[in-house]
Design a protein around this motif. Structure first.
Motif, mmCIF file in Angstrom:
data_model
loop_
_atom_site.group_PDB
_atom_site.id
_atom_site.type_symbol
_atom_site.label_atom_id
_atom_site.label_comp_id
_atom_site.label_asym_id
_atom_site.label_seq_id
_atom_site.Cartn_x
_atom_site.Cartn_y
_atom_site.Cartn_z
ATOM 1 N N LEU A 171 0.847 -1.195 0.000
ATOM 2 C CA LEU A 171 0.000 0.000 0.000
ATOM 3 C C LEU A 171 0.881 1.243 0.000
ATOM 4 N N GLU A 226 -8.634 3.824 -4.961
ATOM 5 C CA GLU A 226 -8.064 3.870 -3.621
ATOM 6 C C GLU A 226 -8.556 2.703 -2.763
ATOM 7 N N ALA A 270 -6.918 -0.546 -3.914
ATOM 8 C CA ALA A 270 -5.531 -0.611 -3.450
ATOM 9 C C ALA A 270 -5.470 -1.010 -1.982
#
Length: 250
Positions: free
Chosen positions: A85, A223, A226
């Motif tokens: 990340l 986002e 991820a």
């Protein structure tokens, strides 16, 4: 297997990271989820104590305690999360929002020991209209729930395989036991998927349809993808899936 679906939302029982990762850890409730996992593990050990010979039971306890020692799990998971990340800020912002806090509270409630004990025979069937079913379908696709459930199952089975190998040396040597378990991943995901929609309907039953839609939008965003991909990778690393206990000894 249905009980594992209830526990899927403890799938990110990750360590206390510094900086933004530390804030994300706290906001998303990972510390409490890790405690819930430990409670479930202890309860499972006690159930086995009545059904296994003492020597086998002790080997199982020793191996599970070694594999799932909090500090060791934290170190492995933290390393993988940081590798996977790049930016914790978007997920942190989401989980610090009123909706994010509501989601975390729902997940923590679902994984409490009393709730797991209450639903040992499976979750109640939750009715939902077409709109809600559609929203849950989006969440089921976006969240790595079935994948995480399979990793948890494989990690727990790995403890049993290690214990058997210790009791009968040479029976499953050379990584054979772990290799056999790896081949079960797809089967486990298929089993979990069969109950996944109802599980998510139950866990998020107090969220309104607009809240579910906002949740799904985050999970489907770049986002969100991820974050959940990194969380899944960290779970697999933290639980040492595919590794024997002997390989974990530093």
């Amino acid at each position: 297997m249905r009980r594992l679906c209830v526990v899927l939302l403890m799938l990110c029982a990750l360590p206390a990271w510094a900086d933004g990762f530390d804030q994300l850890y706290k906001a998303a409730g990972w510390q409490q989820q890790r405690a819930h996992f430990n409670d479930a593990l202890k309860a499972a050990q006690q159930r086995y104590s009545a059904n296994l010979p003492p020597a086998v039971f002790q080997a199982l306890v020793n191996n599970s305690n070694q594999r799932f020692a909090p500090q060791a799990v934290d170190q492995r998971a933290e390393q993988r999360l940081r590798e996977s990340l790049k930016d914790p800020a978007p997920a942190l912002q989401f989980f610090q929002s009123p909706l994010g806090r509501k989601i975390v509270e729902a997940e923590l409630t679902a994984t409490r020991a009393d709730q797991l004990a209450r639903h040992t025979q499976g979750l109640p069937v939750i009715g939902a209209d077409a709109t809600r079913q559609l929203l849950i379908g989006h969440l089921a696709q976006a969240l790595p729930a079935k994948q995480a459930g399979a990793e948890v199952s494989l990690a727990l089975a790995g403890v049993a395989a290690d214990s058997l190998s210790q009791m009968i040396p040479g029976l499953l040597g050379g990584g054979q036991a772990q290799g056999m378990l790896e081949g079960q991943r797809e089967r486990l995901m298929t089993q979990i998927e069969a109950d996944l929609h109802n599980t998510l309907l139950y866990v998020y039953r107090d969220l309104s349809n607009p809240e579910l839609e906002e949740f799904a939008s985050f999970a489907e965003s770049a986002e969100g993808r991820a974050y959940y991909q990194a969380a899944l990778a960290a779970i697999r690393a933290g639980l040492a899936v595919g590794q024997s206990n002997s390989s974990l000894v530093q």
